[in-house]
Enzyme design. Sequence first.
Site: not given
Length: 259
Positions: A163, A167
């Site tokens: 993740y 990002k």
Amino acid sequence: MGTSEQQTAAEPLAGRVVVVTGASSGLGAQMSAALARAGARVVLAARREERLRALARELGGEAIACDIADAGERRRLIETAVERCGRLDGLVNNAGLSRPGPASRESMDDVRRMFELNLVAPFELCQLAARAMRDRDGGGRAILNVASIAAFAALEPMPQAGYAISKEGLVALTRELASQWGRHGIRVNALAPGFFASEMTDGLIDSEGDGPDWLRDLPLGRIGRPGELDGAAVFLLSEAASYVTGHVLAVDGGLLTRS
Ligand SMILES: NC(=O)c1ccc[n+]([C@@H]2O[C@H](COP(=O)([O-])OP(=O)(O)OC[C@H]3O[C@@H](n4cnc5c(N)ncnc54)[C@H](OP(=O)(O)O)[C@@H]3O)[C@@H](O)[C@H]2O)c1
């Protein structure tokens, strides 16, 4: 035709058409409502059609059910938005997926899914939206990518390598597109939210908006409340931010001061 003459302090997005992905729940639904209150005609995108339709009725916007992990669906989203509204002024790349867990055990299938949804889909939606925006003159064209504080800080109690990389990639994309597209009159910025209650943080943050001590150990001493991203989103999409591009605005209760 420019639209700046229609905008007021109360409705800084009047006359603007803004696509919001991940609008069926959480931060996307909240930001969509804030953009609509600011005068925008919002085009709500996500997979759960009933939720989108209900919110679109409430906000006077459009609902387009789609799976943005699919490239054909991404094209259909932007084409349909332009067909229905006649123009496109803004895009909020908010849909996202997280699968926290120790890196040693993260499934590469999950990592690929996060890359597709959190990075590849926003990139292609930026391309498609920018093409649609370039077809018209006037100001007010802006993209907002919803990144995360995970792009800037590792949170030990919540490991999430896949993740975080996705990002951080979205932050790099924001910087690169801002640099390339400023001359075309398209501003590209990002939000880096801290922790907010949503389906994504269910199990971590309870229905009262409370969570474990490490989440509250912040300068502002608490988790984000519903609506606390709204002002930042409206600002970055509006002419109040006409000289702001390539910026990442952390809305995190000061969490990043500890990194
Ligand atoms: N909550 C936080 O504390 C926090 C912190 C930092 C960053 N963020 C970021 O904020 C954004 C919103 O997250 P949230 O917290 O509001 O979580 P959420 O409630 O789980 O929202 C995710 C949204 O993405 C949509 N979505 C998921 N897969 C999709 C797909 N394949 N196609 C289209 N839409 C899809 C979901 O709708 P459907 O299921 O209906 O498709 C949903 O509306 C995410 O990018 C997240 O990474 C959240």
